[in-house]
Motif scaffolding. Structure first.
Motif, PDB file in Angstrom:
ATOM      1  N   MET A   1       0.836  -1.192   0.000  1.00 32.12           N
ATOM      2  CA  MET A   1       0.000   0.000   0.000  1.00 32.12           C
ATOM      3  C   MET A   1       0.877   1.250   0.000  1.00 32.12           C
ATOM      4  N   THR A   2       0.545   2.203  -0.868  1.00 26.79           N
ATOM      5  CA  THR A   2       1.340   3.433  -0.923  1.00 26.79           C
ATOM      6  C   THR A   2       0.651   4.555  -0.152  1.00 26.79           C
ATOM      7  N   MET A   3       1.488   5.414   0.414  1.00 29.45           N
ATOM      8  CA  MET A   3       0.979   6.581   1.143  1.00 29.45           C
ATOM      9  C   MET A   3       1.577   7.828   0.512  1.00 29.45           C
ATOM     10  N   LEU A   4       0.743   8.844   0.370  1.00 30.30           N
ATOM     11  CA  LEU A   4       1.191  10.124  -0.161  1.00 30.30           C
ATOM     12  C   LEU A   4       0.855  11.223   0.850  1.00 30.30           C
ATOM     13  N   VAL A   5       1.843  12.040   1.158  1.00 30.24           N
ATOM     14  CA  VAL A   5       1.650  13.138   2.108  1.00 30.24           C
ATOM     15  C   VAL A   5       1.968  14.452   1.396  1.00 30.24           C
ATOM     16  N   VAL A   6       1.004  15.386   1.455  1.00 30.79           N
ATOM     17  CA  VAL A   6       1.189  16.706   0.841  1.00 30.79           C
ATOM     18  C   VAL A   6       1.088  17.768   1.934  1.00 30.79           C
ATOM     19  N   GLY A   7       2.081  18.649   1.993  1.00 31.25           N
ATOM     20  CA  GLY A   7       2.010  19.701   3.005  1.00 31.25           C
ATOM     21  C   GLY A   7       3.301  20.479   3.111  1.00 31.25           C
ATOM     22  N   SER A   8       3.459  21.176   4.229  1.00 31.59           N
ATOM     23  CA  SER A   8       4.598  22.069   4.386  1.00 31.59           C
ATOM     24  C   SER A   8       5.869  21.325   4.787  1.00 31.59           C
ATOM     25  N   VAL A   9       6.977  21.780   4.238  1.00 30.39           N
ATOM     26  CA  VAL A   9       8.307  21.356   4.661  1.00 30.39           C
ATOM     27  C   VAL A   9       8.980  22.642   5.124  1.00 30.39           C
ATOM     28  N   ALA A  10       9.505  22.627   6.333  1.00 31.76           N
ATOM     29  CA  ALA A  10       9.909  23.904   6.927  1.00 31.76           C
ATOM     30  C   ALA A  10      11.200  23.794   7.705  1.00 31.76           C
ATOM     31  N   GLN A  11      11.716  24.957   8.036  1.00 34.43           N
ATOM     32  CA  GLN A  11      12.739  25.050   9.074  1.00 34.43           C
ATOM     33  C   GLN A  11      12.120  25.879  10.191  1.00 34.43           C
ATOM     34  N   ASP A  12      12.207  25.357  11.402  1.00 34.50           N
ATOM     35  CA  ASP A  12      11.595  26.026  12.552  1.00 34.50           C
ATOM     36  C   ASP A  12      12.682  26.539  13.490  1.00 34.50           C
ATOM     37  N   THR A  13      12.446  27.720  14.027  1.00 40.68           N
ATOM     38  CA  THR A  13      13.286  28.190  15.135  1.00 40.68           C
ATOM     39  C   THR A  13      12.412  28.212  16.373  1.00 40.68           C
ATOM     40  N   ILE A  14      12.770  27.359  17.312  1.00 38.61           N
ATOM     41  CA  ILE A  14      11.915  27.151  18.481  1.00 38.61           C
ATOM     42  C   ILE A  14      12.645  27.608  19.740  1.00 38.61           C
ATOM     43  N   HIS A  15      11.967  28.462  20.494  1.00 37.61           N
ATOM     44  CA  HIS A  15      12.490  28.861  21.807  1.00 37.61           C
ATOM     45  C   HIS A  15      11.628  28.176  22.858  1.00 37.61           C
TER      46      HIS A  15
END
Lengths: 301, 301
Positions: A1-15
C-alpha cells in the motif's frame, strides 16, 4: 500500500524551556511522513528552497520517504519561529517567513497518482482540492485544517470536506468550523459536512474518534519528559495513516480505533524530542511497546 | 461497610442556558451522599438552617442517607448563586451566603465514629482534621480541597494530607498545590505529601488515578445533553467511595481503577440533570449500564 503526504516542509526556530533551537527541520509534511514511514514507504509532495540541508534530504530518504515530489526551487525554505511558555501550555509566533512556500502549487508526480492513502496536511484548502484533482482513486483521504482557513476560505474548505474520508482537527477548531460548542454535536455536524470519520485532537487530553453513532476516546500518555509539542498533531496523522496502510483498507471502526492509538503512540514519542529528533528514529518495536502502554493506561477489569 | 460524608449542605440558585433554578438542593455532602448511597447506607454530617425543606430531608432519608449527623439550627442554609456561560464552559459566582455554615463545627455522632469509609468533602482543612480526630480507625479516608484553602490554610492542608489515603483534586488546583505544571510530576509531588493515592479531576476530559508508579486514565463520557455541571466532582467522589465500600477494602490498583470508572459514571449522570435531579434517582442497574458504556468508549483490540 502506498501513502502520499502533501504539506509544508519547513525550518523552525523554536524557543522553549530547554533553549533556542534554530532552523531545525520541521513542517507538517515532514512530521507526518517520518511518522507514517515507520509503517511503510511514503511519497512526499512539498516545496523547499536551495537552503534546505542536504542532510535532511538524506535522512528522509533513508527513512523510506520518496522525495521525487519535493520541489527544490530558488529562494528560501518556509521558516517559522515561535516561543513556548516554560510549561509548554502556550506558544506565540514570533515570525512566519513563507518564502518559497508562498508559491507552492502541489504537482503530483505521475508515479504518485495511484496512491492508496492520501494525507492532505494543513494547507490552503484550494491546494488540497487541487491535489484531489490530480490523484486517481485513493482508498482513503485524510485532511487536516486550521482556524486560518476556516476564517478565510470557508467555501473551499466545505468543498474539500465533501471529498475526504477522514477529517483530523483540533478541538477548538472543530467547534469553530461546526459553530457548536459541545464536542459530540460539533463532531456530528462535521461528519454531516462530508467526512465519514472525524478525529478531534485534544492535545494532552488525547483524541476522540467519531463515525456514525460510534465514539472512541483515546487518552494522551501522561509523560514527565515533554520537550517540544511541535508537530505532535502531524505525527499523530502519520501514525494513523501508516497503521491503516499497513493493515489494508481499514475503514471499520475497530481498525480505526487501533489506528488512533497508533497515532497517539507516535505523537507521544514526538513530544519527547525537540522537533523531529525522536520521530525520525522510531522502529515498529518502539511503537508496539508504546501501544501496550496505552492499553495498560485505560484498561480496567 | 459504613460510609461517612462530611461537608456542605446547601441551596443553590443556578442560572444557565435552561433558565434560573432558584434555591435547589445542593452542597458537596449532598451530591456525594446521594451518589454513594447507590452502593449502600451513608451517614451525613453537615449543617442547615430551619429553612431547609422537609421534602429534602425525606428524600435523603428515603435514599438511605442517615441524617443523625445533620445539624438543624436557627438561621438560614448555606446559599450559593452562580451563572454558567451558555456553553457551560465557565461560571461566575454571583453571591455566597454562608449563613449557618459559617459556624459549622462537625460533630460526629458516637454511632458514626467507627465508620469504615470517610469522605471529607471540600471544607476548611482545620475542620477536616477535626473530623479525623473524632473518628476511630477508618479503613480509608478520602479528601477533597480547593484553591481557597491552598491559598489561605496551606499548613493545615499539609497536615491533613499526611493523614488521608486518597486526595481528589481538580487539575488546576493540583498544579497549584504541588507548584508544578506537569500533571504527572504534580501528582507524584502530592503523593509525596501523604496520600498514597491521588485522583486528578479534569472535568470533561476525565480523571487520572495515581498510585506509586501506576497511572490509570479514565475518560469522561462524551455527552450531548449536558444540563448542569454543578456537583459533578462531588458525585464522582461518592461513586468512587461507594464502589470501594461495596467491594470491601479495595486499596489495590485494579479495584481503585474500577472505583474511578464508577465515580465517572455517576458524574456523567449528574451533569445530565439540574442539581441533584438525576443523581437522586439512580439505581445500580443504571450504573452498570453506564460503566459498560465507559468500557466500550476506551477499549480497543
Amino acid at each position: 500500500m502506498t501513502m502520499l503526504v502533501v504539506g509544508s516542509v519547513a525550518q523552525d526556530t523554536i524557543h522553549n524551556h530547554l533553549g533556542t533551537h534554530p532552523y531545525i527541520i520541521g513542517g507538517a509534511a515532514v512530521f507526518t511522513s517520518l511518522s507514517a514511514s515507520t509503517y511503510g514507504p511514503v511519497q512526499l509532495v512539498g516545496i523547499v528552497g536551495r537552503d534546505f540541508p542536504p542532510e535532511a534530504i538524506s535522512m528522509l530518504e533513508a527513512r523510506n520517504v520518496d522525495l521525487e515530489g519535493l520541489e527544490i526551487t530558488d529562494g528560501k525554505t518556509f521558516h517559522w519561529e515561535g516561543r513556548y511558555s516554560d510549561d509548554l501550555s502556550s506558544r506565540e509566533t514570533i515570525r512566519t517567513d513563507l518564502n518559497v512556500f508562498a508559491d507552492f502549487r502541489p504537482k503530483i508526480p505521475e508515479r504518485y497518482r495511484d496512491t492508496d492513502y492520501l494525507m492532505l496536511a494543513n494547507i490552503d484548502p484550494d491546494l488540497q482540492l487541487d491535489v484531489l484533482n490530480q490523484v486517481r482513486e485513493p482508498k482513503m483521504v485524510v485532511a487536516d485544517t486550521m482556524n486560518f482557513w476556516i476564517e478565510s476560505k470557508l467555501d473551499s474548505l466545505k468543498a474539500l470536506l465533501e471529498r475526504i474520508d477522514v477529517l483530523t482537527i483540533n478541538e477548538e477548531e472543530a467547534r469553530q468550523l461546526a459553530e457548536e460548542h459541545n464536542v459530540v454535536t460539533a463532531a456530528r455536524a462535521l461528519t454531516g459536512m462530508g467526512p465519514k470519520t472525524v478525529i478531534i485532537k485534544r492535545g494532552e487530553y488525547g483524541a476522540l474518534l467519531f463515525q456514525g453513532d460510534a465514539i472512541f476516546s483515546a487518552p494522551a500518555l501522561p509523560l514527565t519528559d515533554v520537550r517540544d509539542p511541535t508537530g505532535a498533531g502531524d505525527t499523530f496523522a502519520g501514525g494513523f495513516l501508516g497503521y491503516l496502510a499497513s493493515e489494508g483498507f481499514g475503514d471499520d471502526f475497530e481498525t480505526l480505533k487501533r489506528a488512533v492509538i497508533h497515532g497517539s503512540a507516535l505523537a507521544s514519542f514526538c513530544v519527547q524530542g525537540i522537533g523531529i529528533e525522536r520521530v525520525k528514529s522510531l522502529s515498529r518495536e518502539d511503537i508496539t511497546g508504546r501501544v501496550n502502554a496505552f492499553r495498560r493506561l485505560v484498561s480496567f477489569s
